[in-house]
Scaffold this motif. Sequence first.
Motif, mmCIF file in Angstrom:
data_model
loop_
_atom_site.group_PDB
_atom_site.id
_atom_site.type_symbol
_atom_site.label_atom_id
_atom_site.label_comp_id
_atom_site.label_asym_id
_atom_site.label_seq_id
_atom_site.Cartn_x
_atom_site.Cartn_y
_atom_site.Cartn_z
ATOM 1 N N ILE A 1 3.083 10.644 -9.427
ATOM 2 C CA ILE A 1 2.395 11.047 -10.663
ATOM 3 C C ILE A 1 1.607 12.334 -10.443
ATOM 4 N N GLN A 2 0.981 12.434 -9.276
ATOM 5 C CA GLN A 2 0.217 13.637 -8.943
ATOM 6 C C GLN A 2 1.107 14.884 -8.952
ATOM 7 N N GLN A 3 2.354 14.718 -8.541
ATOM 8 C CA GLN A 3 3.303 15.831 -8.537
ATOM 9 C C GLN A 3 3.868 16.132 -9.918
ATOM 10 N N GLY A 4 3.397 15.387 -10.933
ATOM 11 C CA GLY A 4 3.863 15.621 -12.288
ATOM 12 C C GLY A 4 4.915 14.629 -12.738
ATOM 13 N N ALA A 5 5.052 13.520 -11.999
ATOM 14 C CA ALA A 5 6.067 12.495 -12.299
ATOM 15 C C ALA A 5 7.431 13.138 -12.493
ATOM 16 N N PRO A 6 7.914 13.903 -11.494
ATOM 17 C CA PRO A 6 9.197 14.615 -11.658
ATOM 18 C C PRO A 6 10.367 13.659 -11.793
ATOM 19 N N TRP A 7 11.273 14.023 -12.652
ATOM 20 C CA TRP A 7 12.483 13.241 -12.884
ATOM 21 C C TRP A 7 13.608 14.239 -13.088
ATOM 22 N N PRO A 8 14.537 14.354 -12.129
ATOM 23 C CA PRO A 8 15.573 15.393 -12.228
ATOM 24 C C PRO A 8 16.254 15.378 -13.582
ATOM 25 N N SER A 9 16.441 16.555 -14.151
ATOM 26 C CA SER A 9 17.063 16.663 -15.465
ATOM 27 C C SER A 9 18.543 16.329 -15.367
ATOM 28 N N GLY A 10 19.144 16.099 -16.513
ATOM 29 C CA GLY A 10 20.567 15.779 -16.532
ATOM 30 C C GLY A 10 20.793 14.287 -16.513
ATOM 31 N N ALA A 11 21.964 13.905 -16.105
ATOM 32 C CA ALA A 11 22.351 12.489 -16.118
ATOM 33 C C ALA A 11 21.483 11.672 -15.176
ATOM 34 N N GLU A 12 21.273 10.415 -15.539
ATOM 35 C CA GLU A 12 20.508 9.516 -14.688
ATOM 36 C C GLU A 12 21.232 9.326 -13.353
ATOM 37 N N LYS A 13 20.520 9.452 -12.258
ATOM 38 C CA LYS A 13 21.100 9.223 -10.944
ATOM 39 C C LYS A 13 20.755 7.818 -10.471
ATOM 40 N N SER A 14 21.573 7.318 -9.581
ATOM 41 C CA SER A 14 21.396 5.958 -9.095
ATOM 42 C C SER A 14 20.129 5.823 -8.272
ATOM 43 N N ILE A 15 19.536 4.629 -8.298
ATOM 44 C CA ILE A 15 18.429 4.350 -7.381
ATOM 45 C C ILE A 15 18.966 4.029 -5.993
ATOM 46 N N TYR A 16 20.292 3.850 -5.911
ATOM 47 C CA TYR A 16 20.938 3.625 -4.627
ATOM 48 C C TYR A 16 21.602 4.925 -4.190
ATOM 49 N N ARG A 17 21.711 5.099 -2.879
ATOM 50 C CA ARG A 17 22.408 6.280 -2.384
ATOM 51 C C ARG A 17 23.889 6.167 -2.735
ATOM 52 N N GLU B 1 0.828 -1.207 0.000
ATOM 53 C CA GLU B 1 0.000 0.000 0.000
ATOM 54 C C GLU B 1 0.862 1.256 0.000
ATOM 55 N N LYS B 2 1.951 1.206 0.742
ATOM 56 C CA LYS B 2 2.858 2.357 0.787
ATOM 57 C C LYS B 2 3.442 2.639 -0.585
ATOM 58 N N GLU B 3 3.848 1.582 -1.300
ATOM 59 C CA GLU B 3 4.441 1.762 -2.626
ATOM 60 C C GLU B 3 3.418 2.295 -3.623
ATOM 61 N N VAL B 4 2.206 1.774 -3.575
ATOM 62 C CA VAL B 4 1.153 2.267 -4.468
ATOM 63 C C VAL B 4 0.865 3.738 -4.190
ATOM 64 N N ALA B 5 0.766 4.082 -2.902
ATOM 65 C CA ALA B 5 0.489 5.470 -2.536
ATOM 66 C C ALA B 5 1.607 6.395 -2.994
ATOM 67 N N LEU B 6 2.844 5.923 -2.884
ATOM 68 C CA LEU B 6 3.961 6.772 -3.269
ATOM 69 C C LEU B 6 4.006 6.974 -4.782
ATOM 70 N N LEU B 7 3.711 5.922 -5.556
ATOM 71 C CA LEU B 7 3.647 6.072 -7.015
ATOM 72 C C LEU B 7 2.542 7.043 -7.415
ATOM 73 N N SER B 8 1.406 6.944 -6.736
ATOM 74 C CA SER B 8 0.295 7.857 -7.026
ATOM 75 C C SER B 8 0.687 9.301 -6.717
ATOM 76 N N PHE B 9 1.345 9.505 -5.584
ATOM 77 C CA PHE B 9 1.773 10.850 -5.205
ATOM 78 C C PHE B 9 2.789 11.396 -6.208
#
Length: 770
Positions: free
Chosen positions: A249-265, A239-247
Amino acid sequence: MHPLIVHFPVSLLCIALLLEVVGWFRKSTELRAGITALVWIGAISSVVAAALGLVLVNQEDYGGDTVTIHQWAGLATMLLAIAAVVALRAKRLGVYRGLLIGAVAGVSLAGHYGALLTHGEDYLTSVLPKDTDFAAPTSGQTQFTFASASTNQPLTDKQVEDLNLEVRSILAHNCYSCHSATKTKGELRLDKKELVLKGGKNGVVLKPGHPEDSELMRRITLPISHKEAMPTKGKRLSEKEVALLSFWIQQGAPWPSGAEKSIYRVAALAPRLPAIPSAPAQLTNPIDRFVHQYFQQNKLGWKKVVDDRTYMRRVYLDVIGLLPTPEEIQAFQADTRQDKRVILVQDLLGRNEAYAQHWLTFWNDALRNDYSGTGYITGGRYDITKWLYASLKKNKPYNWFVRELISPNKESQGFIKGIKWRGTINSSQRTEMQAAQNVSQVLLGLNLKCASCHDSFISDWKLDDAYAFANIFADTTLEINRCDKPTGIKAGRRLLFKELGEISVDASTEKRLRELADFLVQPKDGRLYRTLVNRIWAQLMGRGIIEPVDVMDNQPWSQDLLDWLAYDFVQNGYDIKKLMATILTSRTYQLLSVGIKDADMLTAPTFVFQGMVRRRLTAEQFADAVSLAFNPVYPDTAVVEMLPKTIRKEMPFPRASLVKNDRFQTALGRPNRETVSTSRTSQANLLQALELTNGTTFNEALKQGALRWKTAYPSSGRLVTELYRKALGRNPLPGEAAVAQKIVGANPSVEGIQDLVWAIALHPEFQLIY
């Protein structure tokens, strides 16, 4: 139909081989009819499976090396199975059996790569217990914690970045097995910004700003039984993951511009000097000022500092690994100088021999150095003991310490030489790869072991990265092996962090190692010095600022403190003793210790720092404490011969760090050092209890000591008092004295003295650093 045809009928080839082996051992032909039927069914099924597989690969948009290997392994299985049938009919049993073995090997290989395509690269590891050192986020537990989806305020740039990384973590662990470069079902890929927005063959899958109109949200919220529900194969998002995906998309599906950043810290590489926070005037040590700020943020108050006896015992064990004598404790308690603790620390750090003998344990573990074991008998391994002892004794600056390990002389070459294992080994254990793994783990706090076999599942490091780094240590260019299978591809030569410099590809190995050493020890390599600072902090405080200490990309509990310590370490001439002095004289180090019941709490994301973590003496500290307080555990002849004989004169007794490992120290946690070991468990276990109860080494030392103590102290009262003073640095309490005198008897017996010492040695006050 392809999986159905593969999973059952082709597996009959495996059963046929098993029955063939049984019949061969039993010298019987009674199973021949059944085996023949199984081989025929398996061969026919392999033909059908191969045909359906060719149809499937063209329908499902598979791609990449994995599908190619799976496809050719399947075709090879088919050919081998058909050939096995032909040989069986011709009654050429030797040839037939060889072909059947080949067919089973082929179907096993094809099955493995088929599972990678169908279930993802973690199809095996996802059902195993997680590696607590290098575990990746799992479904339902994202790596980041996004603050709140309930505010109506615009997101900051940092919040956008964190939100995006959480979303991509969810997609990576739930969707990439079907929608990535390896496998692209429905022409949909979810691993790149432009491809997510592009959608698949049925159109776009998300509408920025409108989760209710996004196909992606519809699919992940369908009932699990629905044929269009995603992800498939029984997985469901939390449920947490579904809610976060919905949020998102609601925010405009932001994806920082420029080079792809890691999904890991990914921790910053460059050094950083944060401003020292303001704090009450009495907090003059910069560490305390950063900790004060942390305490305020976490609504914590400062606890009391420990008394003189506790502090003295703590700092003695941490700096030189020995207990203070009763006379030293008494003198310290009587000292009225305000700065007596600072003076004590400087005095201990100046005891160069005792310091080296204690810290040899830590560096032996980390640098995989031992005095016996695998490789030494065959000449496939070199010890670095003389070099290491001398380096510690003169407090060699850490940049030169590292430089001499990587670009070694004869005495320090053992670290990067690795172990030349006897017999056949896999490609990820060859000495050049061992060097790459050990250097990256010990000096940079990162794990290349997974990436030495295949692209890592727990970080962004790729197989090509590991081989390119290993090639710096190699005399010839290594061929990349994926899961121990040659690929025919040669890796280049490069650093793990390209910002540090570029290796001369065609230079000699000796020159490359000099370049590598020069690049790594640059002041701008903040990661090298953060890793060292974090390790020293963990040794002195029981828990690193970052945990585990080998995963420096994890979130520290105080980034500012870590960065300041690393920066200050470089400015102070890479002096480990100065670093230790700063920590040991801080109010933070002097706080009452904190007990941790569950060791997993130390690595939990919710960990809150409150002071030094109470910890158990190491095997070497315990042996030395028994030796100093009661009787030497090891004879003079136990000290390793590879060290100069003058060292024996520097020791009050044979230090445990300088003797070969034995059952006693193994039980108490000393590793075999065939691999790097950068931490030891502080939890007691059954093996320790058995060794301390029945072990020969420990109990023989107690017996011999009891004989000496009986002669020196014929009266029970004086004997009990001196034992407590030697072991615990205090006089026994009245109740303790009464019980102890009852144990030893009015006229102390050897057995009674031995029992009392055993009881004191197992007491928490003796075994723990408080």
